[in-house]
Design a protein around this motif. Structure first.
Motif, PDB file in Angstrom:
ATOM      1  N   GLY A 149      -3.173 -15.292  -9.603  1.00 56.18           N
ATOM      2  CA  GLY A 149      -1.813 -15.039  -9.126  1.00 56.18           C
ATOM      3  C   GLY A 149      -1.385 -13.593  -9.294  1.00 56.18           C
ATOM      4  O   GLY A 149      -0.710 -13.037  -8.435  1.00 56.18           O
ATOM      5  N   ILE A 150      -1.808 -12.978 -10.387  1.00 57.16           N
ATOM      6  CA  ILE A 150      -1.470 -11.574 -10.625  1.00 57.16           C
ATOM      7  C   ILE A 150      -2.159 -10.678  -9.595  1.00 57.16           C
ATOM      8  O   ILE A 150      -1.531  -9.802  -9.001  1.00 57.16           O
ATOM      9  CB  ILE A 150      -1.846 -11.147 -12.055  1.00 57.16           C
ATOM     10  CG1 ILE A 150      -0.970 -11.869 -13.073  1.00 57.16           C
ATOM     11  CG2 ILE A 150      -1.706  -9.632 -12.230  1.00 57.16           C
ATOM     12  CD1 ILE A 150      -1.439 -11.702 -14.503  1.00 57.16           C
ATOM     13  N   VAL A 151      -3.440 -10.909  -9.382  1.00 56.07           N
ATOM     14  CA  VAL A 151      -4.191 -10.089  -8.421  1.00 56.07           C
ATOM     15  C   VAL A 151      -3.594 -10.227  -7.025  1.00 56.07           C
ATOM     16  O   VAL A 151      -3.308  -9.228  -6.358  1.00 56.07           O
ATOM     17  CB  VAL A 151      -5.688 -10.460  -8.425  1.00 56.07           C
ATOM     18  CG1 VAL A 151      -6.423  -9.807  -7.263  1.00 56.07           C
ATOM     19  CG2 VAL A 151      -6.340 -10.056  -9.749  1.00 56.07           C
ATOM     20  N   GLU A 152      -3.376 -11.463  -6.568  1.00 52.82           N
ATOM     21  CA  GLU A 152      -2.814 -11.651  -5.231  1.00 52.82           C
ATOM     22  C   GLU A 152      -1.399 -11.092  -5.126  1.00 52.82           C
ATOM     23  O   GLU A 152      -1.047 -10.468  -4.123  1.00 52.82           O
ATOM     24  CB  GLU A 152      -2.841 -13.128  -4.847  1.00 52.82           C
ATOM     25  CG  GLU A 152      -4.222 -13.622  -4.522  1.00 52.82           C
ATOM     26  CD  GLU A 152      -4.263 -15.016  -3.939  1.00 52.82           C
ATOM     27  OE1 GLU A 152      -5.374 -15.460  -3.637  1.00 52.82           O
ATOM     28  OE2 GLU A 152      -3.206 -15.670  -3.766  1.00 52.82           O
ATOM     29  N   GLY A 153      -0.596 -11.290  -6.161  1.00 59.12           N
ATOM     30  CA  GLY A 153       0.764 -10.764  -6.144  1.00 59.12           C
ATOM     31  C   GLY A 153       0.795  -9.248  -6.058  1.00 59.12           C
ATOM     32  O   GLY A 153       1.534  -8.676  -5.249  1.00 59.12           O
ATOM     33  N   TYR A 154      -0.014  -8.593  -6.867  1.00 55.41           N
ATOM     34  CA  TYR A 154      -0.024  -7.123  -6.827  1.00 55.41           C
ATOM     35  C   TYR A 154      -0.652  -6.592  -5.542  1.00 55.41           C
ATOM     36  O   TYR A 154      -0.269  -5.514  -5.077  1.00 55.41           O
ATOM     37  CB  TYR A 154      -0.705  -6.549  -8.065  1.00 55.41           C
ATOM     38  CG  TYR A 154       0.170  -6.579  -9.293  1.00 55.41           C
ATOM     39  CD1 TYR A 154       1.556  -6.643  -9.204  1.00 55.41           C
ATOM     40  CD2 TYR A 154      -0.385  -6.525 -10.557  1.00 55.41           C
ATOM     41  CE1 TYR A 154       2.352  -6.673 -10.325  1.00 55.41           C
ATOM     42  CE2 TYR A 154       0.418  -6.542 -11.699  1.00 55.41           C
ATOM     43  CZ  TYR A 154       1.787  -6.618 -11.567  1.00 55.41           C
ATOM     44  OH  TYR A 154       2.578  -6.636 -12.684  1.00 55.41           O
ATOM     45  N   ASN A 155      -1.574  -7.324  -4.941  1.00 53.31           N
ATOM     46  CA  ASN A 155      -2.084  -6.917  -3.630  1.00 53.31           C
ATOM     47  C   ASN A 155      -0.977  -7.011  -2.580  1.00 53.31           C
ATOM     48  O   ASN A 155      -0.850  -6.138  -1.716  1.00 53.31           O
ATOM     49  CB  ASN A 155      -3.287  -7.758  -3.221  1.00 53.31           C
ATOM     50  CG  ASN A 155      -4.540  -7.391  -3.993  1.00 53.31           C
ATOM     51  OD1 ASN A 155      -4.622  -6.334  -4.607  1.00 53.31           O
ATOM     52  ND2 ASN A 155      -5.523  -8.275  -3.981  1.00 53.31           N
ATOM     53  N   LYS A 156      -0.146  -8.064  -2.649  1.00 56.49           N
ATOM     54  CA  LYS A 156       1.001  -8.170  -1.736  1.00 56.49           C
ATOM     55  C   LYS A 156       1.977  -7.026  -1.985  1.00 56.49           C
ATOM     56  O   LYS A 156       2.510  -6.443  -1.035  1.00 56.49           O
ATOM     57  CB  LYS A 156       1.719  -9.515  -1.914  1.00 56.49           C
ATOM     58  CG  LYS A 156       0.953 -10.690  -1.360  1.00 56.49           C
ATOM     59  CD  LYS A 156       1.788 -11.963  -1.379  1.00 56.49           C
ATOM     60  CE  LYS A 156       1.944 -12.504  -2.772  1.00 56.49           C
ATOM     61  NZ  LYS A 156       2.612 -13.831  -2.803  1.00 56.49           N
ATOM     62  N   LEU A 157       2.191  -6.703  -3.260  1.00 60.22           N
ATOM     63  CA  LEU A 157       3.086  -5.593  -3.582  1.00 60.22           C
ATOM     64  C   LEU A 157       2.542  -4.288  -3.013  1.00 60.22           C
ATOM     65  O   LEU A 157       3.308  -3.498  -2.451  1.00 60.22           O
ATOM     66  CB  LEU A 157       3.288  -5.484  -5.097  1.00 60.22           C
ATOM     67  CG  LEU A 157       4.174  -4.330  -5.578  1.00 60.22           C
ATOM     68  CD1 LEU A 157       5.525  -4.316  -4.888  1.00 60.22           C
ATOM     69  CD2 LEU A 157       4.319  -4.390  -7.081  1.00 60.22           C
ATOM     70  N   ASP A 158       1.248  -4.062  -3.113  1.00 61.30           N
ATOM     71  CA  ASP A 158       0.641  -2.865  -2.498  1.00 61.30           C
ATOM     72  C   ASP A 158       0.991  -2.774  -1.014  1.00 61.30           C
ATOM     73  O   ASP A 158       1.384  -1.724  -0.517  1.00 61.30           O
ATOM     74  CB  ASP A 158      -0.885  -2.902  -2.623  1.00 61.30           C
ATOM     75  CG  ASP A 158      -1.406  -2.187  -3.840  1.00 61.30           C
ATOM     76  OD1 ASP A 158      -0.735  -1.263  -4.325  1.00 61.30           O
ATOM     77  OD2 ASP A 158      -2.498  -2.559  -4.296  1.00 61.30           O
ATOM     78  N   ARG A 159       0.832  -3.889  -0.311  1.00 63.13           N
ATOM     79  CA  ARG A 159       1.110  -3.895   1.136  1.00 63.13           C
ATOM     80  C   ARG A 159       2.585  -3.590   1.407  1.00 63.13           C
ATOM     81  O   ARG A 159       2.917  -2.820   2.307  1.00 63.13           O
ATOM     82  CB  ARG A 159       0.689  -5.218   1.752  1.00 63.13           C
ATOM     83  CG  ARG A 159      -0.829  -5.393   1.808  1.00 63.13           C
ATOM     84  CD  ARG A 159      -1.251  -6.602   2.614  1.00 63.13           C
ATOM     85  NE  ARG A 159      -0.851  -7.870   2.043  1.00 63.13           N
ATOM     86  CZ  ARG A 159      -1.549  -8.553   1.133  1.00 63.13           C
ATOM     87  NH1 ARG A 159      -2.695  -8.071   0.679  1.00 63.13           N
ATOM     88  NH2 ARG A 159      -1.109  -9.712   0.688  1.00 63.13           N
ATOM     89  N   LEU A 160       3.486  -4.190   0.620  1.00 65.71           N
ATOM     90  CA  LEU A 160       4.919  -3.937   0.804  1.00 65.71           C
ATOM     91  C   LEU A 160       5.262  -2.467   0.532  1.00 65.71           C
ATOM     92  O   LEU A 160       6.044  -1.865   1.269  1.00 65.71           O
ATOM     93  CB  LEU A 160       5.738  -4.832  -0.130  1.00 65.71           C
ATOM     94  CG  LEU A 160       5.811  -6.296   0.239  1.00 65.71           C
ATOM     95  CD1 LEU A 160       6.459  -7.097  -0.888  1.00 65.71           C
ATOM     96  CD2 LEU A 160       6.586  -6.494   1.538  1.00 65.71           C
ATOM     97  N   LEU A 161       4.694  -1.918  -0.526  1.00 68.10           N
ATOM     98  CA  LEU A 161       4.958  -0.511  -0.856  1.00 68.10           C
ATOM     99  C   LEU A 161       4.440   0.413   0.243  1.00 68.10           C
ATOM    100  O   LEU A 161       5.078   1.415   0.571  1.00 68.10           O
ATOM    101  CB  LEU A 161       4.354  -0.159  -2.211  1.00 68.10           C
ATOM    102  CG  LEU A 161       5.003  -0.844  -3.417  1.00 68.10           C
ATOM    103  CD1 LEU A 161       4.155  -0.662  -4.672  1.00 68.10           C
ATOM    104  CD2 LEU A 161       6.426  -0.351  -3.626  1.00 68.10           C
ATOM    105  N   THR A 162       3.301   0.067   0.819  1.00 72.10           N
ATOM    106  CA  THR A 162       2.740   0.850   1.910  1.00 72.10           C
ATOM    107  C   THR A 162       3.671   0.800   3.144  1.00 72.10           C
ATOM    108  O   THR A 162       3.775   1.768   3.883  1.00 72.10           O
ATOM    109  CB  THR A 162       1.341   0.322   2.300  1.00 72.10           C
ATOM    110  OG1 THR A 162       0.502   0.426   1.159  1.00 72.10           O
ATOM    111  CG2 THR A 162       0.738   1.093   3.446  1.00 72.10           C
ATOM    112  N   GLN A 163       4.359  -0.329   3.326  1.00 70.16           N
ATOM    113  CA  GLN A 163       5.274  -0.505   4.444  1.00 70.16           C
ATOM    114  C   GLN A 163       6.641   0.126   4.171  1.00 70.16           C
ATOM    115  O   GLN A 163       7.549   0.033   5.001  1.00 70.16           O
ATOM    116  CB  GLN A 163       5.462  -1.990   4.745  1.00 70.16           C
ATOM    117  CG  GLN A 163       4.211  -2.686   5.193  1.00 70.16           C
ATOM    118  CD  GLN A 163       4.361  -4.199   5.163  1.00 70.16           C
ATOM    119  OE1 GLN A 163       5.425  -4.752   4.872  1.00 70.16           O
ATOM    120  NE2 GLN A 163       3.277  -4.896   5.472  1.00 70.16           N
ATOM    121  N   GLY A 164       6.817   0.720   2.989  1.00 67.41           N
ATOM    122  CA  GLY A 164       8.062   1.403   2.682  1.00 67.41           C
ATOM    123  C   GLY A 164       9.104   0.585   1.967  1.00 67.41           C
ATOM    124  O   GLY A 164      10.261   0.993   1.866  1.00 67.41           O
TER     125      GLY A 164
END
Length: 165
Positions: A149-164
């Motif tokens: 859950g941590i890995v998938e959550g932080y990967n989603k956060l990476d994508r959101l941060l990349t999108q601004g």
């Protein structure tokens, strides 16, 4: 244990010392501390990235300030899971200290200390320590698939941060 995520610039480091009541997480993000902090304190962003890909989150209460409270529900194909806690210290762009309780185990309260370090060049290191009420509670959390859950959550956060976000 160290888990590499699917980005080419960061690694999740998960330290689970045998016989200890704590878990330490270290993760670098290609975003400034203010953006990583906002993702942890803005409920509209938080629900988009917290937890594994198979869940959706709904905020019940969210007051991200020192002395504030929070509560949310995560839902997946197996049901709903409630979580709640208190923000003990919220230091903008630097630190969040909070309690964390899973409603399914209300006697097991964790203390979480999250620190953000500016690495320069638009990068931030997140360091988080969770202190559990017992070694057994900590081990149950680890056995539940927490790392996934941590890995998938932080990967989603990476994508959101990349999108601004």
């Amino acid at each position: 244990m160290t888990t590499t995520n699917d980005t080419d610039y960061s690694t999740l480091k998960l330290d689970v010392p045998e016989g200890d009541q704590s878990i330490a997480i270290t993760r670098d993000f290609a975003a400034t501390p203010d953006k990583v902090f906002r993702a942890h304190t803005d409920p509209e962003i938080f629900v988009k990235w917290c937890g594994p890909d198979t869940i959706t989150n709904k905020i019940r209460e969210w007051d991200a300030q020192t002395g504030g409270h929070w509560s949310y529900i995560s839902t997946d194909d197996n049901g709903e899971y409630g979580f709640f806690g208190s923000f003990h210290e919220v230091r903008v762009n630097e630190r969040i200290v909070q309690t964390f309780t899973f409603e399914g185990f209300p006697d097991a309260v964790n203390l979480e200390i999250l620190t953000l370090t500016d690495l320069g060049d638009g990068r931030t290191r997140l360091s988080s320590t969770s202190i559990f009420d017992s070694v057994e509670s900590r081990d149950e959390m680890v056995a539940s698939g927490m790392e996934h859950g941590i890995v998938e959550g932080y990967n989603k956060l990476d994508r959101l941060l990349t999108q601004g976000q």
